[in-house]
Write an enzyme that holds these catalytic residues in place. Structure first.
Site, PDB file in Angstrom:
ATOM      1  N   ASP A 236     -17.879  20.852   0.384  1.00 33.79           N
ATOM      2  CA  ASP A 236     -17.740  20.852   1.841  1.00 33.79           C
ATOM      3  C   ASP A 236     -17.332  19.506   2.431  1.00 33.79           C
ATOM      4  O   ASP A 236     -17.434  19.314   3.645  1.00 33.79           O
ATOM      5  CB  ASP A 236     -19.045  21.321   2.483  1.00 33.79           C
ATOM      6  CG  ASP A 236     -20.252  20.486   2.080  1.00 33.79           C
ATOM      7  OD1 ASP A 236     -20.107  19.602   1.209  1.00 33.79           O
ATOM      8  OD2 ASP A 236     -21.344  20.713   2.619  1.00 33.79           O
TER       9      ASP A 236
ATOM     10  N   ASP B  98     -22.555  14.919   2.571  1.00 32.36           N
ATOM     11  CA  ASP B  98     -22.333  14.237   3.843  1.00 32.36           C
ATOM     12  C   ASP B  98     -23.570  13.505   4.346  1.00 32.36           C
ATOM     13  O   ASP B  98     -23.474  12.428   4.932  1.00 32.36           O
ATOM     14  CB  ASP B  98     -21.813  15.220   4.899  1.00 32.36           C
ATOM     15  CG  ASP B  98     -22.738  16.415   5.109  1.00 32.36           C
ATOM     16  OD1 ASP B  98     -23.720  16.566   4.360  1.00 32.36           O
ATOM     17  OD2 ASP B  98     -22.466  17.205   6.029  1.00 32.36           O
TER      18      ASP B  98
ATOM     19  N   ARG C 231     -35.091  13.946  -0.387  1.00 27.83           N
ATOM     20  CA  ARG C 231     -34.679  13.609   0.965  1.00 27.83           C
ATOM     21  C   ARG C 231     -35.764  12.764   1.614  1.00 27.83           C
ATOM     22  O   ARG C 231     -36.942  12.863   1.271  1.00 27.83           O
ATOM     23  CB  ARG C 231     -34.408  14.879   1.776  1.00 27.83           C
ATOM     24  CG  ARG C 231     -33.154  15.622   1.290  1.00 27.83           C
ATOM     25  CD  ARG C 231     -32.930  16.922   2.048  1.00 27.83           C
ATOM     26  NE  ARG C 231     -31.618  17.483   1.752  1.00 27.83           N
ATOM     27  CZ  ARG C 231     -31.335  18.247   0.723  1.00 27.83           C
ATOM     28  NH1 ARG C 231     -32.288  18.541  -0.152  1.00 27.83           N
ATOM     29  NH2 ARG C 231     -30.119  18.717   0.533  1.00 27.83           N
TER      30      ARG C 231
ATOM     31  N   GLY D  67     -28.942  17.506  -2.522  1.00 25.25           N
ATOM     32  CA  GLY D  67     -28.970  18.494  -3.589  1.00 25.25           C
ATOM     33  C   GLY D  67     -28.298  17.990  -4.850  1.00 25.25           C
ATOM     34  O   GLY D  67     -27.277  17.305  -4.788  1.00 25.25           O
TER      35      GLY D  67
ATOM     36  N   ASP E 268     -21.167  22.576  -2.943  1.00 25.36           N
ATOM     37  CA  ASP E 268     -20.564  23.346  -1.852  1.00 25.36           C
ATOM     38  C   ASP E 268     -19.087  23.035  -1.613  1.00 25.36           C
ATOM     39  O   ASP E 268     -18.391  23.815  -0.965  1.00 25.36           O
ATOM     40  CB  ASP E 268     -21.324  23.088  -0.549  1.00 25.36           C
ATOM     41  CG  ASP E 268     -22.693  23.754  -0.527  1.00 25.36           C
ATOM     42  OD1 ASP E 268     -22.951  24.582  -1.419  1.00 25.36           O
ATOM     43  OD2 ASP E 268     -23.495  23.444   0.366  1.00 25.36           O
TER      44      ASP E 268
ATOM     45  N   ARG F 239     -23.891  26.978   2.938  1.00 24.84           N
ATOM     46  CA  ARG F 239     -24.440  27.106   4.301  1.00 24.84           C
ATOM     47  C   ARG F 239     -23.351  27.108   5.359  1.00 24.84           C
ATOM     48  O   ARG F 239     -23.378  27.911   6.294  1.00 24.84           O
ATOM     49  CB  ARG F 239     -25.421  25.971   4.572  1.00 24.84           C
ATOM     50  CG  ARG F 239     -26.740  26.078   3.821  1.00 24.84           C
ATOM     51  CD  ARG F 239     -27.603  24.861   4.092  1.00 24.84           C
ATOM     52  NE  ARG F 239     -26.949  23.637   3.643  1.00 24.84           N
ATOM     53  CZ  ARG F 239     -27.325  22.406   3.990  1.00 24.84           C
ATOM     54  NH1 ARG F 239     -28.331  22.253   4.823  1.00 24.84           N
ATOM     55  NH2 ARG F 239     -26.706  21.348   3.518  1.00 24.84           N
TER      56      ARG F 239
ATOM     57  N   THR G 130     -21.584  17.429  -4.659  1.00 26.32           N
ATOM     58  CA  THR G 130     -22.195  18.584  -4.008  1.00 26.32           C
ATOM     59  C   THR G 130     -21.476  19.839  -4.467  1.00 26.32           C
ATOM     60  O   THR G 130     -20.240  19.869  -4.502  1.00 26.32           O
ATOM     61  CB  THR G 130     -22.138  18.485  -2.472  1.00 26.32           C
ATOM     62  OG1 THR G 130     -22.426  19.763  -1.896  1.00 26.32           O
ATOM     63  CG2 THR G 130     -20.776  18.024  -1.981  1.00 26.32           C
TER      64      THR G 130
END
Length: 323
Positions: free
Chosen positions: A129, A103, A72, A11, A127, A171, A125
């Site tokens: 995360d 990741d 991707r 992303g 997120d 997510r 990213t």
């Protein structure tokens, strides 16, 4: 002249262009040739290379998205695909690779490193995360985008005495929902890390209504599973149990766009510069990040193994402040 390749994968995130700029200009400063690889690992396998110079990254520090584009690749996930990628890099003359992403991108870099390609990862990213670093590129900008949306939604929510559920990305990680909800004054925050029941949200709404507040904001992370059927399920429950006038706003990909914040531009510039310096030092299989306001680097295996800890203290504080 040695050559460095750079790609963005997964992303997109605001600030990726600033990181690309830093990598390209640092590498050229030290006498390296730089190839941009378009469309991530998919572009690598399709040999979508473009040689970059100083002008290639002019006027991009303020732009969102990624000029190298992203995608991707199922082929790259196979051993045959990765072996093909190594041969292509050797053919082009690229000895080192800088990858920007999350990741999944880092796992790809790890596999290439095991096949002899010098790799450095930069966390990009929204997120946030990746646990080894305090912040990832794009998180601050995305959070501020959400806060701006919440402020606008609150205006119309208060005008109609409504409950607004704002669904944000995340997510597996609730950082966007938590910190945007805290900064936006949300009455309830729903994240993947905390098991919260609909009954508790209804109770909180009734508490605020008793003191005369007729509108509320609920921030819900897309990956939260404690509420059955997510935002739609929560709306149905609030309508049935509290007879509330409920609206849902799914922010979606608007969170990924926009000019990066000053924080993200500076962070991206520092991390891009550090990545090239590590390659020049002969280091590989590492990722860069920021910890306690210091730029760090870490073995990629160790970085991916760090467990993400949710900020429960801030979550509880948000509950206290929203009574």
């Amino acid at each position: 002249m040695k050559a460095i390749g750079i790609l963005t994968s997964g992303g997109d995130a605001p600030g990726m262009n600033a990181a690309i700029r830093a990598v390209v200009r640092t590498a050229i400063y030290y006498g390296y040739k730089v190839y941009g690889i378009e469309k991530g690992y998919k572009g690598l396998l399709n040999e979508e290379f473009v040689e970059m110079d100083l002008s290639s990254v002019g006027d991009i520090i303020q732009r969102g998205g990624t000029i190298l584009k992203s995608s991707r690749s199922d082929e790259f996930r196979t051993e045959e695909g990765r072996a093909k990628a190594v041969k292509i890099l050797e053919k082009i003359g690229i000895e080192s690779l800088v990858v920007i992403g999350g990741d999944g991108t880092f796992n790809g870099a790890k596999k290439l490193c095991e096949l002899g390609v010098s790799t450095i990862g930069i966390p990009g990213t929204i997120d946030n995360d990746l646990a080894y670093t305090d912040y990832t590129i794009g998180f601050d900008t995305a959070m501020n985008t959400i806060i701006d949306a919440i402020s606008k939604i609150r205006d119309t929510s208060s005008s109609h005495d409504r409950v607004n559920i704002v669904e944000v990305m995340g997510r597996h990680c609730g950082d966007l929902a938590l910190y945007a909800g805290l900064a936006g004054g949300a009455e309830s925050i729903v994240v993947p890390e905390i098991d919260i029941k609909t009954e508790e949200i209804v109770k909180r709404l009734k508490t605020t209504q008793k003191r005369g507040k007729k509108h509320s904001i609920i921030v819900l992370a897309e990956g939260a599973t404690s509420i059955e059927n997510g935002a739609i399920g929560l709306k149905a429950a609030l309508t049935d149990e509290d007879k509330a006038d409920v609206r849902i706003t799914v922010l979606g990909h608007v969170q990924r766009g926009g000019a990066p914040s000053a924080f993200d531009r500076i962070l991206a510039s520092k991390l891009g510069n550090k990545a090239v310096e590590l390659l020049i030092e002969g280091k590989s299989g590492r990722v860069v990040g920021i910890k306690n306001n210091e730029i760090i680097d870490m073995d990629i295996d160790e970085a991916l193994a760090v467990e993400k800890k949710f900020d429960e203290e801030s979550y509880e504080m948000a509950k206290v402040l929203s009574i």
